[in-house]
Design an enzyme around this catalytic site. Structure first.
Site, PDB file in Angstrom:
ATOM      1  N   TYR A 101       1.093  -1.212   0.016  1.00 26.71           N
ATOM      2  CA  TYR A 101       0.016  -0.180   0.288  1.00 26.71           C
ATOM      3  C   TYR A 101       0.552   1.285  -0.157  1.00 26.71           C
ATOM      4  O   TYR A 101       1.916   1.658   0.730  1.00 26.71           O
ATOM      5  CB  TYR A 101      -0.975   0.073   1.124  1.00 26.71           C
ATOM      6  N   GLU A 185      -2.933   6.952  -4.501  1.00 23.15           N
ATOM      7  CA  GLU A 185      -3.571   6.521  -3.489  1.00 23.15           C
ATOM      8  C   GLU A 185      -3.134   4.874  -4.576  1.00 23.15           C
ATOM      9  O   GLU A 185      -3.638   5.301  -5.218  1.00 23.15           O
ATOM     10  CB  GLU A 185      -4.310   5.427  -2.564  1.00 23.15           C
TER      11      GLU A 185
END
Ligand code: GDP
Ligand code: MN
Length: 384
Positions: A101, A185
């Site tokens: 992530y 993201e």
């Protein structure tokens, strides 16, 4: 403005971030042809401006073009958290060795940006952050200094990401700066079994203050001015509200919230939450709202089936409370009210406004004198 995954993917590609080959279609038949071009086996992904698509069944592998058509038909018929799926992206599948992530986000409180990264990427980053915060690195990024190769290496090391992700971290920062983004993201950023680093999913939120520089994303339907048609890809109620010049945002709870002015609406949301209920949505009728605006606003809020009770919280400044009350009465005459309405009017012409509602004496409309009292009552009505 949030971008769709396929738009984020295009952006990433332009900044030299590796992404899987992909195509976007809005019809199952096109999905079959696109799958043929992409080599047969594809991942079919719902294009909606909300997360958790994987868990909701909006990301599926199809073994061949016929399966891609079938799966695309299924996913195009879905509605994910209130977002109808109008397009799917077909992506070449990759063999994943590890999922990470990474994101950059504006940290308003600290007045800086924050790199957030974790070696435990994939679908459940929120859960990782909640249960094992030590697995998620949070590194401040000075916006003036940016993310150099050294800074990227620091972020990767802090999060336990392999050093070869650093190049992507540098480029992702360039996306943020170059595109006026408030958030970029990638979840997951993957290392393939072939040792390639690929961005498999992307979320980008652009700063609307820079919209004049964002012409290429200007989806007329995402920001309908009065002359535009509502966007079929937005939440239908959000487009309906935007078409009437109202700011409406869909949330997950049960109390519909209408207020005048962003500050008051935001604090109303907090007060509702403080009373143990959750806002279902909110609508800002703005300063100087007329009766018609109030009537339109109620119409929008009541079109949301999740709403169990509505809280109208108006502090009259330029807005006159009697105009707001007239708008409520107009809405009551136009729609068949089936859910309770709690109204708190204060400020400019409040007494007149209250008298108008008293005179209308609708059995489902109650008045409260304070914001806390109104929120408590609305919460009670919505959750009983
Ligand atoms: P999200 O649920 O909305 O975040 O959608 P994602 O695009 O992140 O996909 C969810 C999950 O599906 C990812 O975490 C991956 O595990 C998996 N996935 C997505 N694309 C691929 C792919 O090309 N190959 C494989 N093996 N898995 C994929
Ligand atoms: Mn994802």
């Amino acid at each position: 403005m949030d971008l769709y995954e396929y738009q984020a993917r295009e952006l990433f590609k332009g900044y030299g971030i590796a992404v899987p080959d992909a195509a976007v279609v809005d019809h199952p038949k096109e999905a079959r042809r696109a799958a043929e071009r992409l080599g047969g086996r594809v991942v079919v992904k719902a294009q909606v401006k909300t997360g958790g698509r994987g868990k909701a069944g909006g990301v599926k592998v199809a073994a061949d073009p016929a399966a891609a058509e079938f799966t695309a038909r299924q996913i195009l018929a879905m509605d994910i958290k209130g977002h109808p799926v109008h397009r799917v992206m077909l992506a070449q599948p990759v063999d994943i060795q590890a999922e990470f992530y990474v994101s950059y986000v504006l940290d308003r409180a600290a007045g800086t940006f924050l790199a957030i990264a974790s070696a435990e990427g994939g679908m459940d980053i929120e859960e990782v952050a909640a249960t094992r915060p030590e697995a998620v690195a949070r590194i401040p990024v000075d916006p003036a200094a940016g993310v150099s190769a050294a800074k990227a290496a620091e972020i990767a090391a802090a999060a336990g990401l392999p050093p070869e992700t650093a190049d992507t971290l540098v480029r992702l920062w360039q996306v943020l700066v170059g595109e006026d983004a408030l958030l970029v993201e990638v979840n997951p950023l993957v290392r393939t079994t072939g040792q390639q680093i690929l961005a498999l999913d992307g979320k980008v939120t652009l700063d609307d203050n820079a919209r004049f520089r964002q012409a290429r994303w200007a989806d007329p339907t995402d920001d309908p001015g009065p002359a535009h048609h509502p966007d079929p890809h937005l939440d239908p109620l959000e487009s309906a509200a935007a078409a009437r010049g109202l700011t409406y945002v869909k949330l997950d709870g049960e109390v519909g919230v209408i207020g005048n002015g962003a500050g008051l609406v935001m604090s109303t949301l907090d007060v509702v939450a403080g009373q143990g209920a959750r806002p279902a949505n909110f609508l800002d009728i703005g300063g100087g709202a007329s009766a018609q605006v109030m009537a339109d606003g109620l119409d929008v809020i009541l079109s949301d089936p999740e709403v169990k009770a509505v809280l109208v919280n108006v502090f009259g400044g330029i807005t006159a409370c009697d105009a707001v009350a007239e708008g409520i009465v107009r809405a009551l005459d136009a729609v068949h009210l089936t859910r309770p309405l709690v109204v708190r009017l204060d400020g400019n012409n409040a007494a007149r406004g209250r008298a108008i509602l008293d005179a209308r004496a609708h059995p489902l409309v109650e008045q409260a004198t304070t914001m806390d009292g109104a929120a408590a009552r609305a919460a009670e009505l919505a959750t009983r």
